[in-house]
Design an enzyme around this catalytic site. Structure first.
Site, mmCIF file in Angstrom:
data_model
loop_
_atom_site.group_PDB
_atom_site.id
_atom_site.type_symbol
_atom_site.label_atom_id
_atom_site.label_comp_id
_atom_site.label_asym_id
_atom_site.label_seq_id
_atom_site.Cartn_x
_atom_site.Cartn_y
_atom_site.Cartn_z
ATOM 1 N N ASN A 239 44.371 62.703 53.441
ATOM 2 C CA ASN A 239 44.815 64.076 53.170
ATOM 3 C C ASN A 239 44.534 65.016 54.332
ATOM 4 O O ASN A 239 43.818 64.643 55.250
ATOM 5 C CB ASN A 239 44.090 64.569 51.908
ATOM 6 C CG ASN A 239 44.893 64.257 50.664
ATOM 7 O OD1 ASN A 239 46.104 64.429 50.654
ATOM 8 N ND2 ASN A 239 44.202 63.815 49.623
ATOM 9 N N ASP B 117 48.891 59.500 45.264
ATOM 10 C CA ASP B 117 48.774 58.847 43.956
ATOM 11 C C ASP B 117 48.922 59.806 42.780
ATOM 12 O O ASP B 117 48.897 59.399 41.641
ATOM 13 C CB ASP B 117 47.426 58.131 43.847
ATOM 14 C CG ASP B 117 46.254 59.099 43.850
ATOM 15 O OD1 ASP B 117 46.464 60.319 43.962
ATOM 16 O OD2 ASP B 117 45.103 58.627 43.724
ATOM 17 N N TYR C 78 48.928 70.037 40.443
ATOM 18 C CA TYR C 78 48.396 70.786 41.592
ATOM 19 C C TYR C 78 48.983 72.200 41.691
ATOM 20 O O TYR C 78 48.433 73.054 42.386
ATOM 21 C CB TYR C 78 48.660 70.034 42.899
ATOM 22 C CG TYR C 78 47.519 69.105 43.294
ATOM 23 C CD1 TYR C 78 46.414 69.581 43.973
ATOM 24 C CD2 TYR C 78 47.545 67.762 42.970
ATOM 25 C CE1 TYR C 78 45.363 68.749 44.333
ATOM 26 C CE2 TYR C 78 46.503 66.913 43.321
ATOM 27 C CZ TYR C 78 45.413 67.420 44.005
ATOM 28 O OH TYR C 78 44.371 66.599 44.359
HETATM 29 P P1 NAD Z 1 35.063 59.536 52.278
HETATM 30 O O1 NAD Z 1 34.508 60.652 53.075
HETATM 31 O O2 NAD Z 1 34.246 58.871 51.241
HETATM 32 O O3 NAD Z 1 35.573 58.396 53.267
HETATM 33 C C1 NAD Z 1 36.365 58.600 54.357
HETATM 34 C C2 NAD Z 1 35.889 57.720 55.508
HETATM 35 O O4 NAD Z 1 36.745 57.984 56.626
HETATM 36 C C3 NAD Z 1 34.465 57.992 55.977
HETATM 37 O O5 NAD Z 1 33.701 56.815 55.895
HETATM 38 C C4 NAD Z 1 34.646 58.458 57.415
HETATM 39 O O6 NAD Z 1 33.622 58.054 58.284
HETATM 40 C C5 NAD Z 1 35.968 57.830 57.783
HETATM 41 N N1 NAD Z 1 36.608 58.420 58.955
HETATM 42 C C6 NAD Z 1 36.670 59.719 59.313
HETATM 43 N N2 NAD Z 1 37.358 59.863 60.452
HETATM 44 C C7 NAD Z 1 37.767 58.632 60.834
HETATM 45 C C8 NAD Z 1 38.520 58.132 61.934
HETATM 46 N N3 NAD Z 1 39.011 58.955 62.863
HETATM 47 N N4 NAD Z 1 38.752 56.809 62.011
HETATM 48 C C9 NAD Z 1 38.254 55.960 61.068
HETATM 49 N N5 NAD Z 1 37.536 56.382 60.000
HETATM 50 C C10 NAD Z 1 37.294 57.695 59.884
HETATM 51 O O7 NAD Z 1 36.398 60.090 51.622
HETATM 52 P P2 NAD Z 1 37.067 59.781 50.215
HETATM 53 O O8 NAD Z 1 36.665 60.817 49.261
HETATM 54 O O9 NAD Z 1 36.854 58.376 49.836
HETATM 55 O O10 NAD Z 1 38.587 60.002 50.564
HETATM 56 C C11 NAD Z 1 39.228 59.330 51.624
HETATM 57 C C12 NAD Z 1 40.558 59.928 51.930
HETATM 58 O O11 NAD Z 1 41.532 59.545 50.991
HETATM 59 C C13 NAD Z 1 40.587 61.455 51.939
HETATM 60 O O12 NAD Z 1 41.459 61.894 52.950
HETATM 61 C C14 NAD Z 1 41.156 61.787 50.587
HETATM 62 O O13 NAD Z 1 41.677 63.077 50.565
HETATM 63 C C15 NAD Z 1 42.189 60.719 50.510
HETATM 64 N N6 NAD Z 1 42.771 60.429 49.201
HETATM 65 C C16 NAD Z 1 44.099 60.567 49.093
HETATM 66 C C17 NAD Z 1 44.751 60.274 47.936
HETATM 67 C C18 NAD Z 1 46.224 60.500 47.863
HETATM 68 O O14 NAD Z 1 46.802 60.418 46.827
HETATM 69 N N7 NAD Z 1 46.922 60.835 48.944
HETATM 70 C C19 NAD Z 1 44.025 59.801 46.837
HETATM 71 C C20 NAD Z 1 42.645 59.657 46.965
HETATM 72 C C21 NAD Z 1 42.029 59.958 48.169
HETATM 73 C C1 G6P Z 2 44.226 62.994 43.636
HETATM 74 C C2 G6P Z 2 45.122 63.395 44.773
HETATM 75 C C3 G6P Z 2 44.441 63.106 46.079
HETATM 76 C C4 G6P Z 2 43.096 63.768 46.154
HETATM 77 C C5 G6P Z 2 42.246 63.346 44.987
HETATM 78 C C6 G6P Z 2 40.978 64.168 44.953
HETATM 79 O O1 G6P Z 2 44.111 61.617 43.593
HETATM 80 O O2 G6P Z 2 46.371 62.777 44.755
HETATM 81 O O3 G6P Z 2 45.279 63.533 47.119
HETATM 82 O O4 G6P Z 2 42.431 63.424 47.339
HETATM 83 O O5 G6P Z 2 42.945 63.558 43.787
HETATM 84 O O6 G6P Z 2 40.166 63.716 43.948
HETATM 85 P P1 G6P Z 2 38.639 64.098 43.891
HETATM 86 O O7 G6P Z 2 38.190 63.317 42.715
HETATM 87 O O8 G6P Z 2 38.050 63.639 45.207
HETATM 88 O O9 G6P Z 2 38.566 65.570 43.720
HETATM 89 MN MN MN Z 3 47.407 63.213 46.734
#
Ligand code: NAD
Ligand code: G6P
Ligand code: MN
Length: 442
Positions: free
Chosen positions: A148, A171, A265
């Site tokens: 994100n 997702d 959202y």
């Molecule tokens: P998190 O902080 O637990 O994990 C993210 C990891 O990315 C960390 O371990 C960090 O060190 C690593 N990282 C940061 N910069 C990096 C780089 N340049 N290269 C390699 N690794 C790097 O985060 P999280 O809560 O598990 O979420 C992960 C990501 O997934 C976030 O961006 C979140 O918003 C996204 N997400 C998106 C969706 C979606 O639907 N689009 C759903 C769930 C989570």
């Molecule tokens: C949903 C969205 C993601 C977002 C996540 C945050 O899955 O699609 O884009 O990163 O919610 O959830 P959290 O539990 O971390 O607030």
């Molecule tokens: Mn999302």
């Protein structure tokens, strides 16, 4: 026999990594694997879960090679798919995004409003860096990116990596469709054919049909007007109370336009006053996630590592992430599955900016995706989307040009921010907090 794929998970230290691995292992019949690699630029964090992931993989299928590394060359060599979920600045920076916004009386949220803009300014560089590694070491690899804020990241990819094999996904619609299926008494979301348009975290369903082609939207809207996107007793597929409350709020979003089913959202844009009133500026979603999901996942991974086995683990398959397997399978085996992706509009929404990155249904096969045509969208949604897409574009302009004014304009234009004065105050605090993460702004 089906060809086996090699996968790298970028952001290996993510709280979502173990459940995604479990989900991959549960789908080996659809998407056979020969290698699973974890890549992160924070070795210490990734090591908190790498050993447990290795044990999980070995216990399921010892023929799958496993590697956790911080070396981009090892990570990206010989891979067919990169599942990218990085968070630049990690959860403590998410906390800053949320708290700085709330301090100024504005929505403090991961991807919406000033929080999303600040996160975008950090994320763009990290995602581009990973794309470059992929192109250098495995030019035929596909990156399925859900790092994100997906809307801003996708706009940066469109401009700066126009020919790269990156597909941006979310997702949220999948999660909401799981509950819709439950509300409608349909066995699974896979039994629904949907039409949807919008931006990421900013869209609407225009049609929800069963497999016989019966339109279920009126029935769904009638339910949502009373209960939101929850069951009558408030239940549904929610990971916690905060998501349940967001699903309930869908009731008020539908009331504004009772003809379309909204992405939940939209509450941040249509009810920012309500959201701020119901937020604790000293304890935000980042704090909740650090105190619950992060503790639970890392704690369980430590337990598995110590026990040397994952038998009896409380870690669960990330059902919400099943679309990642579907997408990889569609690319690997040309399934032509219909999926919602974040892609360049290019006329799909007839009366909307052809250059905007929009979230719409696409048919996915081995050469990538083909967007479906949406036609014209209504004035209310179009107006909201035009404002929001301008915010996203101005943020990428600011990142590219190092422009203070473009970022001030982005914040000013966000529907969550009441004035240019408040926008400037937030911006100045965010510049301070993001030193070392943002390009320098002039
Ligand atoms: P998190 O902080 O637990 O994990 C993210 C990891 O990315 C960390 O371990 C960090 O060190 C690593 N990282 C940061 N910069 C990096 C780089 N340049 N290269 C390699 N690794 C790097 O985060 P999280 O809560 O598990 O979420 C992960 C990501 O997934 C976030 O961006 C979140 O918003 C996204 N997400 C998106 C969706 C979606 O639907 N689009 C759903 C769930 C989570
Ligand atoms: C949903 C969205 C993601 C977002 C996540 C945050 O899955 O699609 O884009 O990163 O919610 O959830 P959290 O539990 O971390 O607030
Ligand atoms: Mn999302």
């Amino acid at each position: 026999m089906k060809k086996k794929s090699s996968v790298v998970i970028a952001g290996g230290g993510s709280t979502y990594t173990p459940e995604i691995i479990l989900m991959l292992l549960d789908n080996l019949d659809k998407l056979p694997l020969r290698k699973i690699k974890l890549y992160d630029n924070d070795e210490e964090r990734q090591n908190k879960l790498a050993k447990a992931c290795e044990i999980i993989v070995k216990e399921k299928d010892p023929s799958i090679e496993f590697l956790a590394t911080t070396d981009p060359e090892l990570a990206y060599t010989d891979v067919d798919f990169c599942l990218a979920h990085i968070r630049v600045g990690q959860l403590p920076m998410r906390e800053m995004d949320e708290k700085i916004s709330l301090k100024h009386g504005v929505v403090g949220q991961e991807t919406c409003g000033p929080g999303g803009i600040a996160y975008g300014m950090r994320s763009i560089g990290g995602v581009l860096e990973n794309i470059e590694y992929m192109e250098k070491y495995s030019p035929n690899c596909w990156m399925l990116n859900y790092s994100n804020p997906a809307a801003i990241v996708a706009e940066a990819c469109r401009r700066l990596k126009p020919n790269s094999r990156v597909i941006n996904i979310c997702d949220m619609p999948i999660g909401m469709e799981n509950t819709m299926a439950e509300i409608l008494g349909v066995a699974s979301r896979k039994e629904l054919d949907v039409r949807y348009f919008g931006l990421n975290h900013f869209g609407w369903w225009t049609s929800v049909k069963d497999k016989e082609g019966n339109e279920l939207l009126p029935k769904l809207l009638e339910h949502q007007l009373k209960y939101g996107n929850c069951m009558t007793d408030g239940g549904g597929n929610f990971t916690d109370d905060s998501w349940q409350e967001t699903a309930r709020k869908v009731k008020d979003i539908v009331a504004v336009d009772p003809t379309l089913v909204p992405n939940s959202y939209l509450k941040y844009y249509l009810f920012p006053d309500y959201v701020v009133e119901h937020s604790d500026p000293n304890y935000t979603r980042a704090n909740q996630v650090m105190d619950t999901r992060e503790k639970r996942v890392f704690g369980e991974c430590a337990r598995i590592e110590k026990a040397g086995t994952a038998v009896g683990t409380c870690l669960e398959i990330g059902i919400h992430a099943s679309f990642i397997v579907d997408l990889a399978t569609a690319l690997a085996f040309n399934t032509h599955e219909r999926m919602l992706l974040i892609v360049q509009n290019n006329g799909a929404i007839e009366n909307f900016d052809p250059e905007a990155m929009v979230e719409i249904p696409c048919i996915v096969g081995k050469d990538g995706y083909e967007p479906l045509s949406i036609g014209k969208i209504p004035t209310f949604q179009k107006g909201l989307m035009e404002e929001q897409v301008a915010v996203e574009k101005l943020t990428v302009d600011a990142w590219q040009e190092g422009s203070y004014h473009k970022l001030w304009q982005a914040l000013t234009l966000s529907k969550t921010v009441p004035s240019a004065t408040v926008a400037k105050a937030i911006l100045d605090d965010m510049i301070e907090a993001n030193k070392g993460y943002w390009p320098e702004l002039k």
